[in-house]
Design an enzyme around this catalytic site. Structure first.
Site, short mmCIF file in Angstrom:
data_model
loop_
_atom_site.label_atom_id
_atom_site.label_comp_id
_atom_site.label_asym_id
_atom_site.label_seq_id
_atom_site.Cartn_x
_atom_site.Cartn_y
_atom_site.Cartn_z
N GLY A 128 3.52 4.17 6.60
CA GLY A 128 3.96 3.43 5.41
C GLY A 128 2.82 2.59 4.84
O GLY A 128 1.71 2.58 5.37
N THR B 252 2.43 -0.68 4.68
CA THR B 252 1.98 -1.81 5.51
C THR B 252 1.19 -1.28 6.70
O THR B 252 0.14 -1.85 7.06
CB THR B 252 3.19 -2.65 5.98
OG1 THR B 252 4.11 -2.80 4.90
CG2 THR B 252 2.75 -4.02 6.45
N ASP C 232 3.82 -1.30 13.41
CA ASP C 232 4.43 -0.57 12.30
C ASP C 232 5.17 -1.54 11.37
O ASP C 232 5.51 -2.66 11.77
CB ASP C 232 5.42 0.47 12.86
CG ASP C 232 5.77 1.57 11.85
OD1 ASP C 232 5.28 1.52 10.70
OD2 ASP C 232 6.52 2.48 12.22
N GLY C 233 5.43 -1.09 10.19
CA GLY C 233 6.23 -1.86 9.22
C GLY C 233 7.71 -1.58 9.42
O GLY C 233 8.14 -0.98 10.41
N ASP D 190 11.68 -1.38 6.89
CA ASP D 190 12.33 -1.52 5.58
C ASP D 190 13.19 -2.78 5.54
O ASP D 190 13.34 -3.41 4.49
CB ASP D 190 13.18 -0.28 5.29
CG ASP D 190 12.30 0.96 5.24
OD1 ASP D 190 11.39 0.98 4.39
OD2 ASP D 190 12.47 1.86 6.06
N GLY E 92 9.94 5.90 4.78
CA GLY E 92 8.85 6.88 4.60
C GLY E 92 9.13 8.20 5.29
O GLY E 92 8.28 9.10 5.29
N GLU F 150 8.37 7.65 14.80
CA GLU F 150 8.18 6.20 14.98
C GLU F 150 8.95 5.72 16.22
O GLU F 150 8.44 4.96 17.03
CB GLU F 150 8.65 5.45 13.74
CG GLU F 150 7.72 5.67 12.55
CD GLU F 150 8.26 5.12 11.23
OE1 GLU F 150 9.45 4.80 11.15
OE2 GLU F 150 7.46 5.02 10.29
C1 5RP Z 1 8.36 4.83 7.44
C2 5RP Z 1 8.82 3.47 7.79
C3 5RP Z 1 8.06 2.32 7.23
O1 5RP Z 1 7.69 1.49 8.26
C4 5RP Z 1 8.93 1.58 6.27
O2 5RP Z 1 9.43 2.50 5.32
C5 5RP Z 1 8.18 0.46 5.59
O3 5RP Z 1 7.24 1.00 4.73
P1 5RP Z 1 6.33 0.09 3.79
O4 5RP Z 1 5.40 -0.65 4.71
O5 5RP Z 1 5.63 1.06 2.90
O6 5RP Z 1 7.25 -0.83 3.03
O7 5RP Z 1 9.75 3.27 8.51
O8 5RP Z 1 9.19 5.82 7.94
#
Ligand code: 5RP
Length: 223
Positions: free
Chosen positions: A29, A31, A82-83, A85, A98, A104
């Protein structure tokens, strides 16, 4: 500060959770991309990375960072960064915007610690405003959409998207997520579900939240 600057700030802050000479897990993603870019400056101090998507693997490699398959790693990953939502006060998350939720969850489960990096717009008191992604085996898509509707949700097929695992995604709006752990267990047990985007059974260990006053560190037990 704009949202991108907040993402960069939490990505920088996450570097302190990366020990030298370790194998680490890297998320997916925008982030996580900021984190990969920050990690590039210390590529010589990282033994290897395991990526949660083909896109992240490509970005890591473009910076000259070594990427290995999870099957090649015999030890626990030092950390997974990881980021998300959405993330609540218990560090439970919705992920998968994403489309990389399954990898993940797998990579996170192989790490000693999950460090979640978000800007403050992702923090919620109750999960579920963001549609819950559910990765499904293609032949089970319609049957599972009916089960999710019977649960009170409004599933929408993310048409045209095929995950790195060759599967489909249903985005489920309007679910009443009173008990994220219970819901994760229930949905994950349905035949045809690969995984759902609730990360509650194994929440993040640390959440770094970027806001206009800096990076807030959330860890410890709330339950
Ligand atoms: C991808 C994810 C991402 O961590 C989530 O969508 C956050 O994305 P972003 O940092 O672009 O807001 O779970 O599968």
């Amino acid at each position: 500060m704009d949202q991108n600057a907040l993402k960069q700030a939490v990505a920088e802050a996450a570097l302190q959770y990366v020990p030298d000479d370790a194998i680490i897990g890297v998320g997916t993603g925008s982030t996580a991309n900021c984190f990969i870019d920050a990690l590039a400056r210390r590529r010589d101090r990282i033994r290897a990375t395991v990526a949660s998507s083909d896109a992240s693997a490509a970005r890591l490699r473009s910076h000259g960072i070594k990427v290995v398959e999870l099957n090649q790693v015999a030890e626990a990953l030092a950390v997974y960064v990881d980021g998300a939502d959405e993330v609540n006060l218990y560090r439970e998350m919705i992920k998968g915007g994403g489309g990389a939720l399954t990898r993940e969850k797998i990579v996170a489960s192989c790490a000693k610690r999950f460090v979640c990096i978000v800007d403050e717009s992702k923090c919620v008191t109750r999960l579920g405003r963001f549609p819950l992604p559910v990765e499904v085996i293609p032949m089970a898509r319609s049957a599972l959409a009916r089960k999710l509707a019977a649960m009170g949700g409004d599933p929408v097929w993310r048409e045209g998207v095929v995950t790195d695992n060759g599967n489909h995604i249903l985005d489920v709006r309007n679910l009443e997520i009173d008990n994220p752990i219970e819901m994760e267990r229930t949905i994950t047990h349905w035949p045809g579900v690969v995984t759902c985007g609730l990360f509650a059974l194994h929440p993040a260990d640390v959440v770094l939240v970027g806001g206009k006053h800096g990076v807030d560190v959330r860890e410890g037990s709330f339950k």
